[in-house]
Structures are given as C-alpha cells and as structure tokens.
Design an enzyme around this catalytic site. Structure first.
Site, PDB file in Angstrom:
ATOM      1  N   HIS A 187       0.868  -1.318  -0.116  1.00  0.00           N
ATOM      2  CA  HIS A 187       0.064  -0.009  -0.200  1.00  0.00           C
ATOM      3  C   HIS A 187       0.816   1.262   0.011  1.00  0.00           C
ATOM      4  O   HIS A 187       0.435   2.190   0.625  1.00  0.00           O
ATOM      5  CB  HIS A 187      -1.068   0.016   1.332  1.00  0.00           C
ATOM      6  CG  HIS A 187      -0.389  -0.093   2.392  1.00  0.00           C
ATOM      7  ND1 HIS A 187      -1.023  -0.722   3.845  1.00  0.00           N
ATOM      8  CD2 HIS A 187       0.724   0.567   2.939  1.00  0.00           C
ATOM      9  CE1 HIS A 187      -0.081  -0.452   4.737  1.00  0.00           C
ATOM     10  NE2 HIS A 187       0.932   0.116   4.294  1.00  0.00           N
ATOM     11  N   HIS A 200      -1.283   4.676   9.668  1.00  0.00           N
ATOM     12  CA  HIS A 200       0.107   5.308   9.788  1.00  0.00           C
ATOM     13  C   HIS A 200       0.105   6.473  10.798  1.00  0.00           C
ATOM     14  O   HIS A 200       0.587   7.676  10.151  1.00  0.00           O
ATOM     15  CB  HIS A 200       0.681   5.420   8.629  1.00  0.00           C
ATOM     16  CG  HIS A 200       0.852   4.210   7.643  1.00  0.00           C
ATOM     17  ND1 HIS A 200      -0.338   3.845   7.026  1.00  0.00           N
ATOM     18  CD2 HIS A 200       1.930   3.396   7.525  1.00  0.00           C
ATOM     19  CE1 HIS A 200       0.058   2.644   6.362  1.00  0.00           C
ATOM     20  NE2 HIS A 200       1.171   2.324   6.414  1.00  0.00           N
ATOM     21  N   HIS A 236      10.375  -4.180   3.567  1.00  0.00           N
ATOM     22  CA  HIS A 236      10.619  -3.022   3.785  1.00  0.00           C
ATOM     23  C   HIS A 236      11.200  -2.461   4.970  1.00  0.00           C
ATOM     24  O   HIS A 236      10.476  -2.781   6.103  1.00  0.00           O
ATOM     25  CB  HIS A 236       9.804  -1.761   3.023  1.00  0.00           C
ATOM     26  CG  HIS A 236       8.346  -1.798   3.527  1.00  0.00           C
ATOM     27  ND1 HIS A 236       7.353  -2.606   3.900  1.00  0.00           N
ATOM     28  CD2 HIS A 236       7.726  -0.446   3.929  1.00  0.00           C
ATOM     29  CE1 HIS A 236       6.551  -1.979   4.309  1.00  0.00           C
ATOM     30  NE2 HIS A 236       6.612  -0.790   4.391  1.00  0.00           N
ATOM     31  N   GLU A 283       4.181  -5.297   8.604  1.00  0.00           N
ATOM     32  CA  GLU A 283       2.796  -5.008   8.240  1.00  0.00           C
ATOM     33  C   GLU A 283       2.146  -6.402   7.393  1.00  0.00           C
ATOM     34  O   GLU A 283       1.011  -6.491   7.355  1.00  0.00           O
ATOM     35  CB  GLU A 283       2.737  -3.999   6.935  1.00  0.00           C
ATOM     36  CG  GLU A 283       3.047  -2.715   7.591  1.00  0.00           C
ATOM     37  CD  GLU A 283       2.979  -1.461   6.465  1.00  0.00           C
ATOM     38  OE1 GLU A 283       2.959  -0.459   6.674  1.00  0.00           O
ATOM     39  OE2 GLU A 283       3.155  -1.826   5.083  1.00  0.00           O
TER      40      GLU A 283
HETATM   41  C1  DHB Z   1       6.360   3.621   2.216  1.00  0.00           C
HETATM   42  C2  DHB Z   1       5.913   2.240   2.536  1.00  0.00           C
HETATM   43  C3  DHB Z   1       4.737   1.995   3.219  1.00  0.00           C
HETATM   44  O1  DHB Z   1       4.014   0.753   3.674  1.00  0.00           O
HETATM   45  C4  DHB Z   1       4.188   2.924   4.037  1.00  0.00           C
HETATM   46  O2  DHB Z   1       3.026   2.789   4.837  1.00  0.00           O
HETATM   47  C5  DHB Z   1       4.877   4.141   4.141  1.00  0.00           C
HETATM   48  C6  DHB Z   1       5.995   4.457   3.067  1.00  0.00           C
HETATM   49  C7  DHB Z   1       7.401   3.712   1.284  1.00  0.00           C
HETATM   50  O3  DHB Z   1       8.133   2.728   0.831  1.00  0.00           O
HETATM   51  O4  DHB Z   1       7.936   4.837   1.219  1.00  0.00           O
HETATM   52 FE    FE Z   2       2.582   0.906   5.330  1.00  0.00          FE
END
Ligand code: DHB
Ligand code: FE
Length: 278
Positions: free
Chosen positions: A12, A59, A191, A238
């Site tokens: 997302h 978030h 990530h 997540e």
């Molecule tokens: C990013 C990815 C995410 O899942 C998020 O919630 C906020 C930022 C990113 O890769 O920039």
């Molecule tokens: Fe996220």
C-alpha cells in the site's frame, strides 16, 4: 448466507497513490509496476463483490499515541480520506457497511477477539492506495475498514492475526443476507523505512511468504516478530495483515488467479496476490 469469495493482497505504498493522483503511472519508473495491476482491474470489474473488508494499518493519521487500538473495526457508514500532511488524496469517501460490520463485531467479540469499534475515523493510504490500484477512480461497493496496529509496540502476533482472520471468516459466513464478500490484506512486503537497514528488501523471503500464504498459512503463523523484522525489515511487520485476510478464507487450496512482485516501489518490495475461494 454471506460468503468470502476471494482474497486480494497488496502493498500500500503511499508513493503509488501520488503517482496515480498525478497521472504518472505510464512514466518510465512506474510503468512496469502499474502494469502488474492491469489484470487485477479487469478481474475486479468482473468480480465486483457486495462488500470488501479491507485489512490495513493506519500510519498515525487516524490514531496516534493518545489511542492505540490493536484491531479497530470501522462500524460507521462513511470514512473520509485522511490528510496525511500534504492534503487528502482526491479519491472518494469510503462507504461502510454498518450491518455487516456490527455482525462481525458481535461475532468476533463472542469468539474472544476484542475488536475496537470505530464509527468515525479518516482512512489513510493503507486503505485508499490498494483501492485505487485495483478499482481505479471509484470504489465499486461498500468497504469495511479493519485497522491493525503495526506501528506502536506491542503489536499483534502472526498467530493471533491468522486466528482473528478465521474468526472473521466464521462471522461473515454466519451473516444471514446472501452477500458476496472479499477480504483484502494490505501492507508489506519487505521494507524498512529508517535506521541502519533503511532500504532493506528481501525478495527471497517475500516469494517464500507468498508461496506459504497461498498453500500453508499455518506455517506463517509461527513466525515471531523478531524473525519477521529480521527478515522483512521493521515495516515488513505489516505482512501480518495478509494473514488476517488469508484466515478469513476458509479454504485450504484457494485458486491463485494473479501473482505479481516488483522491486522497488519507493522503499518497498511490492507484492500482490488474488486468490479465489472457488
Ligand atoms: C512506504 C511504504 C509503506 O508501507 C508505508 O506505509 C509508508 C511508506 C515507502 O516505501 O515509502
Ligand atoms: Fe505501510
């Protein structure tokens, strides 16, 4: 009775929302990524459900340190796109489904899962970006948001998330109106947004996670937070939300109708699956 017909799983990333909103999806760096969702848009147009239950995380937009619900179910009738600091995304408000949401709340709480009931909250990129990716400019049906805390520790375990998903599946299947419900899980894949390992991507882990989500979700329920963070990065946590959505499909061998993986998108690996129950 209502049924869970399909599960949709997708990252997302907020930058995808920006690319969509600015009409840049055909630009060089983005084009191969958005191409991975073209099938999904055609599939959804042919498989519009009556309701989507969308598992995502807020978030720090609707909730902050004042209030940290672990599992927050949107029981209201309307949810506005959140202003995440650069104005709300120019996308439609989400229309909820209060009768089904109330039933899920009642059923899950009686199955010993204490959901927080939220009648008013704004929904951030965690919810609106997946809808944009798969639906385009308009939401085709009511959407029940389920916001999971993966921001402020302690966060729920993978095991509890899979079990909650199964409880939600039982709740949906005990709702009398004959509704076609899809359950979507968002977030991930690997990530890490900050710290020494910022930029971490673990494609081997991501592919293995997708393999096991499809065929052996109980194995994923055994993953600890430490292992998930070590392998998938601090924000890779997540992925527990994919387990909630998978649990809601009472199906050992769902039909894989679409699988897509792309690196990078902003700081993350983008993963996407569509599983059908039939
Ligand atoms: C990013 C990815 C995410 O899942 C998020 O919630 C906020 C930022 C990113 O890769 O920039
Ligand atoms: Fe996220």
């Amino acid at each position: 009775m209502a049924r869970v017909s399909a599960g949709v799983y997708t990252s997302h990333v907020p930058a995808l929302g920006a690319a969509l909103d600015q009409g840049r999806t055909a630009d060089a760096p983005w084009a191969p990524l958005f191409a991975g969702y073209e099938f999904s848009r055609r599939w959804l147009a042919e498989h519009v459900p009556d309701v989507i239950l969308l598992v995502y995380n807020d978030h720090a937009n609707a909730f902050g340190l004042d209030l940290v619900p672990t599992f927050a179910l949107g029981t209201g009738s309307r949810f506005e796109p959140a202003d995440e600091g650069w104005g709300a995304r120019p996308v439609p408000a989400v229309i909820g489904h209060p009768p089904l949401a109330a039933h899920i709340a009642q059923s899950c709480i009686l199955q010993d899962f204490d959901l927080t009931l939220v009648n008013r909250m704004d929904v951030d990129h965690g919810l609106t970006v997946p809808l944009s990716l798969v639906c385009g400019d308009a939401w085709p049906c009511p959407v029940i948001p389920l916001a999971v805390n993966v921001i402020q520790y302690p966060v729920p375990s993978a095991r509890r998330c899979l079990a909650l998903g199964r409880a939600i599946g039982r709740a949906i299947r005990s709702f009398e109106p004959d509704l076609n419900v899809q359950v979507w899980g968002t977030g991930g894949m690997s990530h890490q947004l900050s710290g020494q390992r910022a930029g971490l991507i673990n494609s081997a882990f991501d592919h293995d996670f997708m393999d096991r989500l499809i065929a052996r979700p109980d194995e994923l329920a055994e993953i600890s937070h430490v292992e998930l963070v070590r392998e998938a990065g601090s924000e890779g946590i997540e992925l527990v939300m994919w387990l909630i959505a998978r649990g809601a499909m009472d199906c050992q061998s769902p039909r894989l109708v679409h699988r897509f993986y792309h690196v990078p998108a902003s700081n993350t690996a983008v993963g996407h699956l569509i599983l059908q129950a039939d």
